[in-house]
Write a protein that holds these residues in place. Structure first.
Motif, PDB file in Angstrom:
ATOM      1  N   LEU A  66      -4.570  -6.834  -0.295  1.00 17.48           N
ATOM      2  CA  LEU A  66      -6.026  -6.956  -0.241  1.00 17.48           C
ATOM      3  C   LEU A  66      -6.594  -7.120  -1.640  1.00 17.48           C
ATOM      4  O   LEU A  66      -6.271  -6.366  -2.567  1.00 17.48           O
ATOM      5  N   GLY A  67      -7.460  -8.100  -1.792  1.00 18.24           N
ATOM      6  CA  GLY A  67      -8.212  -8.295  -3.023  1.00 18.24           C
ATOM      7  C   GLY A  67      -9.450  -9.101  -2.687  1.00 18.24           C
ATOM      8  O   GLY A  67      -9.503  -9.774  -1.652  1.00 18.24           O
ATOM      9  N   ALA A  68     -10.444  -9.051  -3.559  1.00 20.15           N
ATOM     10  CA  ALA A  68     -11.679  -9.810  -3.344  1.00 20.15           C
ATOM     11  C   ALA A  68     -11.718 -11.014  -4.278  1.00 20.15           C
ATOM     12  O   ALA A  68     -11.181 -10.969  -5.388  1.00 20.15           O
ATOM     13  N   GLY A  69     -12.329 -12.077  -3.815  1.00 21.54           N
ATOM     14  CA  GLY A  69     -12.522 -13.250  -4.674  1.00 21.54           C
ATOM     15  C   GLY A  69     -11.210 -13.838  -5.158  1.00 21.54           C
ATOM     16  O   GLY A  69     -10.234 -13.949  -4.415  1.00 21.54           O
ATOM     17  N   ARG A  70     -11.179 -14.190  -6.437  1.00 20.52           N
ATOM     18  CA  ARG A  70      -9.998 -14.825  -7.014  1.00 20.52           C
ATOM     19  C   ARG A  70      -8.797 -13.881  -7.043  1.00 20.52           C
ATOM     20  O   ARG A  70      -7.657 -14.314  -6.892  1.00 20.52           O
ATOM     21  N   SER A  71      -9.047 -12.590  -7.219  1.00 20.78           N
ATOM     22  CA  SER A  71      -7.944 -11.622  -7.170  1.00 20.78           C
ATOM     23  C   SER A  71      -7.305 -11.638  -5.789  1.00 20.78           C
ATOM     24  O   SER A  71      -6.077 -11.541  -5.652  1.00 20.78           O
ATOM     25  N   LEU A  73      -7.217 -14.201  -3.751  1.00 17.18           N
ATOM     26  CA  LEU A  73      -6.443 -15.430  -3.636  1.00 17.18           C
ATOM     27  C   LEU A  73      -5.084 -15.273  -4.320  1.00 17.18           C
ATOM     28  O   LEU A  73      -4.063 -15.743  -3.808  1.00 17.18           O
ATOM     29  N   ALA A  74      -5.068 -14.618  -5.475  1.00 10.96           N
ATOM     30  CA  ALA A  74      -3.812 -14.387  -6.188  1.00 10.96           C
ATOM     31  C   ALA A  74      -2.863 -13.545  -5.347  1.00 10.96           C
ATOM     32  O   ALA A  74      -1.660 -13.832  -5.257  1.00 10.96           O
ATOM     33  N   LEU A  75      -3.387 -12.507  -4.690  1.00  8.46           N
ATOM     34  CA  LEU A  75      -2.529 -11.646  -3.878  1.00  8.46           C
ATOM     35  C   LEU A  75      -2.068 -12.337  -2.606  1.00  8.46           C
ATOM     36  O   LEU A  75      -1.004 -12.018  -2.067  1.00  8.46           O
ATOM     37  N   ARG A  76      -2.832 -13.294  -2.118  1.00 14.29           N
ATOM     38  CA  ARG A  76      -2.360 -14.068  -0.967  1.00 14.29           C
ATOM     39  C   ARG A  76      -1.120 -14.882  -1.352  1.00 14.29           C
ATOM     40  O   ARG A  76      -0.207 -15.057  -0.522  1.00 14.29           O
ATOM     41  N   MET A  77      -1.070 -15.366  -2.572  1.00  9.98           N
ATOM     42  CA  MET A  77       0.133 -16.057  -3.039  1.00  9.98           C
ATOM     43  C   MET A  77       1.308 -15.094  -3.103  1.00  9.98           C
ATOM     44  O   MET A  77       2.438 -15.438  -2.731  1.00  9.98           O
ATOM     45  N   THR A  78       1.045 -13.861  -3.560  1.00 12.70           N
ATOM     46  CA  THR A  78       2.096 -12.856  -3.589  1.00 12.70           C
ATOM     47  C   THR A  78       2.583 -12.544  -2.183  1.00 12.70           C
ATOM     48  O   THR A  78       3.785 -12.419  -1.940  1.00 12.70           O
ATOM     49  N   ALA A  79       1.649 -12.435  -1.232  1.00 17.78           N
ATOM     50  CA  ALA A  79       2.014 -12.162   0.156  1.00 17.78           C
ATOM     51  C   ALA A  79       2.953 -13.238   0.684  1.00 17.78           C
ATOM     52  O   ALA A  79       3.940 -12.944   1.387  1.00 17.78           O
ATOM     53  N   MET A  80       2.666 -14.486   0.369  1.00 19.61           N
ATOM     54  CA  MET A  80       3.520 -15.580   0.830  1.00 19.61           C
ATOM     55  C   MET A  80       4.935 -15.437   0.289  1.00 19.61           C
ATOM     56  O   MET A  80       5.920 -15.565   1.030  1.00 19.61           O
ATOM     57  N   ARG A  81       5.036 -15.143  -1.004  1.00 16.94           N
ATOM     58  CA  ARG A  81       6.365 -15.021  -1.604  1.00 16.94           C
ATOM     59  C   ARG A  81       7.129 -13.827  -1.030  1.00 16.94           C
ATOM     60  O   ARG A  81       8.342 -13.906  -0.789  1.00 16.94           O
ATOM     61  N   LEU A  82       6.462 -12.703  -0.796  1.00 16.39           N
ATOM     62  CA  LEU A  82       7.131 -11.543  -0.217  1.00 16.39           C
ATOM     63  C   LEU A  82       7.593 -11.847   1.204  1.00 16.39           C
ATOM     64  O   LEU A  82       8.646 -11.373   1.644  1.00 16.39           O
ATOM     65  N   GLY A 113     -11.873  -1.525 -10.217  1.00 13.40           N
ATOM     66  CA  GLY A 113     -11.390  -0.367  -9.485  1.00 13.40           C
ATOM     67  C   GLY A 113     -12.454   0.282  -8.635  1.00 13.40           C
ATOM     68  O   GLY A 113     -12.253   1.371  -8.091  1.00 13.40           O
ATOM     69  N   THR A 114     -13.593  -0.399  -8.488  1.00  9.48           N
ATOM     70  CA  THR A 114     -14.709   0.165  -7.725  1.00  9.48           C
ATOM     71  C   THR A 114     -15.196  -0.763  -6.612  1.00  9.48           C
ATOM     72  O   THR A 114     -16.191  -0.446  -5.957  1.00  9.48           O
ATOM     73  N   THR A 115     -14.535  -1.891  -6.391  1.00 11.49           N
ATOM     74  CA  THR A 115     -14.953  -2.821  -5.342  1.00 11.49           C
ATOM     75  C   THR A 115     -14.989  -2.088  -4.004  1.00 11.49           C
ATOM     76  O   THR A 115     -13.975  -1.540  -3.550  1.00 11.49           O
ATOM     77  N   GLY A 116     -16.165  -2.078  -3.361  1.00 14.36           N
ATOM     78  CA  GLY A 116     -16.382  -1.243  -2.200  1.00 14.36           C
ATOM     79  C   GLY A 116     -15.358  -1.399  -1.094  1.00 14.36           C
ATOM     80  O   GLY A 116     -14.770  -0.415  -0.623  1.00 14.36           O
ATOM     81  N   ALA A 117     -15.125  -2.629  -0.646  1.00 11.25           N
ATOM     82  CA  ALA A 117     -14.213  -2.870   0.467  1.00 11.25           C
ATOM     83  C   ALA A 117     -12.790  -2.454   0.125  1.00 11.25           C
ATOM     84  O   ALA A 117     -12.053  -1.955   0.990  1.00 11.25           O
ATOM     85  N   ILE A 118     -12.401  -2.650  -1.125  1.00 13.76           N
ATOM     86  CA  ILE A 118     -11.037  -2.319  -1.525  1.00 13.76           C
ATOM     87  C   ILE A 118     -10.857  -0.811  -1.614  1.00 13.76           C
ATOM     88  O   ILE A 118      -9.840  -0.257  -1.171  1.00 13.76           O
ATOM     89  N   VAL A 119     -11.838  -0.104  -2.174  1.00  6.24           N
ATOM     90  CA  VAL A 119     -11.751   1.352  -2.258  1.00  6.24           C
ATOM     91  C   VAL A 119     -11.758   1.967  -0.856  1.00  6.24           C
ATOM     92  O   VAL A 119     -11.001   2.900  -0.571  1.00  6.24           O
ATOM     93  N   ARG A 120     -12.572   1.434   0.030  1.00  5.81           N
ATOM     94  CA  ARG A 120     -12.598   1.946   1.404  1.00  5.81           C
ATOM     95  C   ARG A 120     -11.250   1.728   2.095  1.00  5.81           C
ATOM     96  O   ARG A 120     -10.755   2.606   2.814  1.00  5.81           O
ATOM     97  N   GLY A 171     -13.652 -12.387 -15.883  1.00  6.22           N
ATOM     98  CA  GLY A 171     -12.460 -11.803 -15.271  1.00  6.22           C
ATOM     99  C   GLY A 171     -11.304 -12.746 -15.060  1.00  6.22           C
ATOM    100  O   GLY A 171     -10.311 -12.386 -14.416  1.00  6.22           O
ATOM    101  N   ALA A 172     -11.394 -13.954 -15.598  1.00  5.22           N
ATOM    102  CA  ALA A 172     -10.334 -14.938 -15.361  1.00  5.22           C
ATOM    103  C   ALA A 172      -8.982 -14.438 -15.866  1.00  5.22           C
ATOM    104  O   ALA A 172      -7.953 -14.641 -15.214  1.00  5.22           O
ATOM    105  N   LEU A 173      -8.977 -13.756 -17.008  1.00  5.63           N
ATOM    106  CA  LEU A 173      -7.715 -13.292 -17.575  1.00  5.63           C
ATOM    107  C   LEU A 173      -7.039 -12.284 -16.642  1.00  5.63           C
ATOM    108  O   LEU A 173      -5.826 -12.339 -16.438  1.00  5.63           O
ATOM    109  N   PHE A 174      -7.800 -11.385 -16.080  1.00  9.32           N
ATOM    110  CA  PHE A 174      -7.246 -10.414 -15.129  1.00  9.32           C
ATOM    111  C   PHE A 174      -6.630 -11.137 -13.939  1.00  9.32           C
ATOM    112  O   PHE A 174      -5.508 -10.838 -13.518  1.00  9.32           O
TER     113      PHE A 174
END
Length: 208
Positions: A66-71, A73-82, A113-120, A171-174
């Motif tokens: 789970l991640g929001a926005g571009r983060s 999208l990055a984790l969706r790529m990780t999900a595919m590889r896993l 570290g405070t994104t509402g949906a992710i913390v919930r 936040g592009a670097l992150f």
């Protein structure tokens, strides 16, 4: 007639006294340098956390990402590889994603570290006994408090616009480091598995 290209140093001043505009090649070099520097610091400070994250993913009954926005999208790529590796992986929010339970791992990314949906979601995962692997820039955030493993990326948050940590936008670097971190986790797990690329390939999507 061929176009003549010129090069300049990002942030340099032209003869007229105005700031010059970096070329695409110079911007690419800047991004590469920033990513290299952040990863070097990340590894130095998080070496044990990186291996701990890999252990959690390898031993999980199921992995939820789970991640929001571009983060996200990055984790969706990780999900595919896993998934290619043979893990049981679900992207939170997809209609086929089941309930998370004890024995599962929630892999999340949030710069602040405070994104509402992710913390919930992390709260819910913790409440049912699932483990949490968090990637963030904020080691004292609520998300980091909930996580069993926290990987701290020393990059700017998306609201940091002063350019002191990164010259890139919002936040592009992150997000770039989250992408590479996901690939690094996959690569390490893949090598540990002993499986060949040919053995992974049949899991690649064929409904395209």
């Amino acid at each position: 007639m061929a176009t003549q290209s010129t090069t300049s140093t990002p942030g340099a001043t032209s003869a007229s006294g105005t700031a010059s505009t970096p070329s695409v090649a110079e911007s690419l070099a800047l991004i590469t340098d920033e990513v290299r520097d952040v990863i070097a610091t990340l590894v130095a400070r998080n070496d044990s956390a990186l291996d701990a994250a890999a252990v959690r993913l390898r031993s999980a009954d199921r992995v939820f990402v789970l991640g929001a926005g571009r983060s996200g999208l990055a984790l969706r790529m990780t999900a595919m590889r896993l998934m290619h590796l043979g893990l049981d992986v679900h992207v939170v929010g997809d209609v086929t994603t089941p309930a998370i339970t004890a024995g599962d791992v929630l892999l999340v990314a949030s710069g602040s570290g405070t994104t509402g949906a992710i913390v919930r979601a992390a709260d819910t995962a913790a409440s049912v006994g699932a483990e949490i692997v968090a990637v963030t820039t904020a080691p004292r955030s609520r998300l980091a408090e909930l996580a069993d493993v926290t990987i701290v990326v020393p990059a700017a948050q998306k609201t940091d616009h002063d350019g002191n940590i990164s010259a890139q936008y919002s936040g592009a670097l992150f997000e770039q480091v989250v992408t590479l971190l996901g690939d690094a986790l996959f690569h390490s797990l893949w090598q540990q598995s002993g499986a060949s690329a040919d053995e992974l390939w049949p899991r690649h999507a064929n409904l395209e």
